[in-house]
Design an enzyme around this catalytic site. Structure first.
Site, PDB file in Angstrom:
ATOM      1  N   ILE A  49      27.519  13.762  -6.655  1.00  0.00           N
ATOM      2  CA  ILE A  49      27.612  12.308  -6.880  1.00  0.00           C
ATOM      3  C   ILE A  49      27.671  11.998  -8.376  1.00  0.00           C
ATOM      4  O   ILE A  49      28.350  11.053  -8.805  1.00  0.00           O
ATOM      5  CB  ILE A  49      26.449  11.548  -6.192  1.00  0.00           C
ATOM      6  CG1 ILE A  49      26.706  10.040  -6.167  1.00  0.00           C
ATOM      7  CG2 ILE A  49      25.108  11.830  -6.856  1.00  0.00           C
ATOM      8  CD1 ILE A  49      27.809   9.628  -5.233  1.00  0.00           C
ATOM      9  N   LYS A  70      20.913   5.712  -4.757  1.00  0.00           N
ATOM     10  CA  LYS A  70      20.340   5.312  -3.466  1.00  0.00           C
ATOM     11  C   LYS A  70      20.105   6.557  -2.621  1.00  0.00           C
ATOM     12  O   LYS A  70      20.900   7.491  -2.708  1.00  0.00           O
ATOM     13  CB  LYS A  70      21.254   4.316  -2.766  1.00  0.00           C
ATOM     14  CG  LYS A  70      22.627   4.882  -2.339  1.00  0.00           C
ATOM     15  CD  LYS A  70      22.664   5.295  -0.892  1.00  0.00           C
ATOM     16  CE  LYS A  70      23.960   5.965  -0.531  1.00  0.00           C
ATOM     17  NZ  LYS A  70      24.036   6.539   0.790  1.00  0.00           N
ATOM     18  N   ASP A  73      22.442   7.621   6.227  1.00  0.00           N
ATOM     19  CA  ASP A  73      22.871   7.882   4.849  1.00  0.00           C
ATOM     20  C   ASP A  73      24.058   6.979   4.490  1.00  0.00           C
ATOM     21  O   ASP A  73      23.999   6.265   3.484  1.00  0.00           O
ATOM     22  CB  ASP A  73      23.189   9.365   4.639  1.00  0.00           C
ATOM     23  CG  ASP A  73      23.630   9.641   3.210  1.00  0.00           C
ATOM     24  OD1 ASP A  73      22.772   9.635   2.315  1.00  0.00           O
ATOM     25  OD2 ASP A  73      24.842   9.831   2.979  1.00  0.00           O
TER      26      ASP A  73
END
Lengths: 308, 308
Positions: B14, B90, B168
């Site tokens: 990410i 997150k 998720d």
């Protein structure tokens, strides 16, 4: 002086066993009405619903909500909208989002709201909290083991979604530990033993720690036969503090410091009276948040079916 | 002007896919260091750990934390203790208690903390929020269906405790809905479909409502093949608002109001820059709270094993 007129919403087992005797013996509250579609009390105005009670007794100052968990949010909302002080049996909602909403509403309306955790009013809790506040803590062990067949006979809701299983008593332990420890703590891992025919755990092992990595271990078990265990042990630099028998007995470094009969609900109503009079709320969602964390993070293991 | 020196903690997928390009193109941030035991970036000072980075670059103003969820709490704590502004990918913690703790610590330290929900920065979200603020809402439908094999190849952690399974991606939908709806809402019931060899759900059906009993239905599914669906439909007194393609396309009453390429992470960093400059936090735990509520209240049903 019995100056606070209170209405009781939900006249079930917990209301009869605990709330009614506590209100009856309270110097602050006067029970003026009940709301329950099935049950009324002799000599007390009975209504079928909270809405009907609010209409029928507009001068009511406070309500105590003792209905099944999934009804509490809408009922507490209605009472707060009518400007009433609200006491909620534990847990204060079926979800954390519900409690968050009620807290915000109580704040907007300027109404006292009390998310009551009765175990926090066990005899030894306040003194344990005071003693621990000044000491370095090395380790905590929580053992909360009881026989579900003895304490919850026929209560099938415990095994359904939202019923929380062994966390129904376990949340009492968590309400004490969050009260007596000076620091917040966090779940690191959990094992949840779920009977093959149930939705909720019959036992749980929880590993928490605080920011200083102090280990906090909890074992909850609904399958205990023989002697029952509701104990919290805290090892500190000055020896071990043990709060046992659900908080009724406090032993520090081998000395029995306190052993008293429990008066949890009377003490709880004394506190509610202070909140109502002072127009302040007492909403601590930490015990329910720890339970939700355990469901979120716990590893579920299937165990033998539970047959009552 | 690139006036804010930032360090990146965790240089995984990410970070490479989203954070690095966003920081590179940001007019506000300058990447000065990374912390990752396995990975370094050419031309940037690399440290093995956050602690080493904080020692090595004491003037760092901000850190972005992109490590696996279970590491975030202790890292964010350390950064806040050192007075840094903190952005958290997150979800902002493995549990709600962790996030609560970080929020309180950031407040005590006077450090900006940003619990970032990237989907809230999708192109159509702000306009949807504005349009809905003034309208009566009748019904909401959320469909968040994607192929886990395409989007999460080899990511076994998703199926482990804390991995959240279909939540998720589902938490992204919840982060949008909690942003665009003017009222809070509450989970009433949920069905979680859990593969027999997994700990977390592969699909979920959620029934929420707000205090006015407006129905809010969500369907999350990881088993979608063919076209993928990330849609939110809101029926109002003035017709239907549809936020589709993850928030990139906004249709109101049959008219395409907006269709734009997503710039979620660049917009997110623009917002973080405002927080750092203004010394304010942005921590909304509502999306994670809804997920925890779903694990707490949901009925689990075992479905076919998941084999990737």
């Amino acid at each position: 002086m019995s100056s606070i007129d209170i209405g009781l919403v939900g006249v079930g087992k917990i209301a009869r066993d605990q709330h009614l005797p506590a209100i009856d013996s309270s110097p602050d509250f006067r029970l003026v009405a009940t709301a329950d579609p099935y049950t009324r009390l002799e000599g007390i105005d009975g209504y079928d619903s909270l809405a009907a009670m609010l209409d029928g007794v507009p001068d009511l100052q406070a309500v105590a909500i003792c209905t099944p968990t999934h009804l509490r949010h809408s009922q507490a909302r209605l009472a707060l909208e009518h400007g009433k002080a609200v006491l909620l049996e534990k847990p204060p909602g079926a979800t954390l989002s519900e409690v968050e909403d009620l807290e915000a509403l109580a704040e907007r309306r300027g109404c006292p709201m009390f998310a009551a955790w009765h175990s926090r009013f066990a005899p030894g809790v306040a003194q344990a909290r005071e003693w621990l506040a000044e000491r370095e803590i090395h380790r905590i062990e929580i053992e909360w083991k009881e026989d579900v067949r003895v304490w919850h006979p026929g209560q099938a809701w415990i095994w359904e979604p939202g019923g929380m299983g062994v966390f129904d008593p376990g949340i009492n332990a968590l309400s004490i530990v969050t009260e007596i420890l000076p620091q917040p703590f966090f779940l690191r891992s959990a094992r949840l033993a779920v009977p093959s025919n149930c939705q909720t755990p019959i036992a749980a092992e929880l590993a928490f720690s605080d920011a200083q990595e102090t280990p906090i271990q909890a074992a909850f078990d609904f399958r205990q036969t023989g002697p029952q265990t509701w104990d919290i042990h805290v090892d500190t630099e000055d020896g071990r503090l043990s709060l046992t028998q659900g908080g009724s007995r406090l032993v520090i470094d081998g000395q029995v410091v306190l052993e008293a009969e429990e008066r949890e609900y009377p003490e709880m109503y004394d506190h509610f009276a202070e909140l109502v009079t002072g127009r302040v709320s007492d909403v601590d969602v930490a015990p329910l948040r720890h339970v939700a964390d355990a469901f979120l993070l716990g590893r579920r293991e299937t165990v033998d079916a539970f047959v009552e």
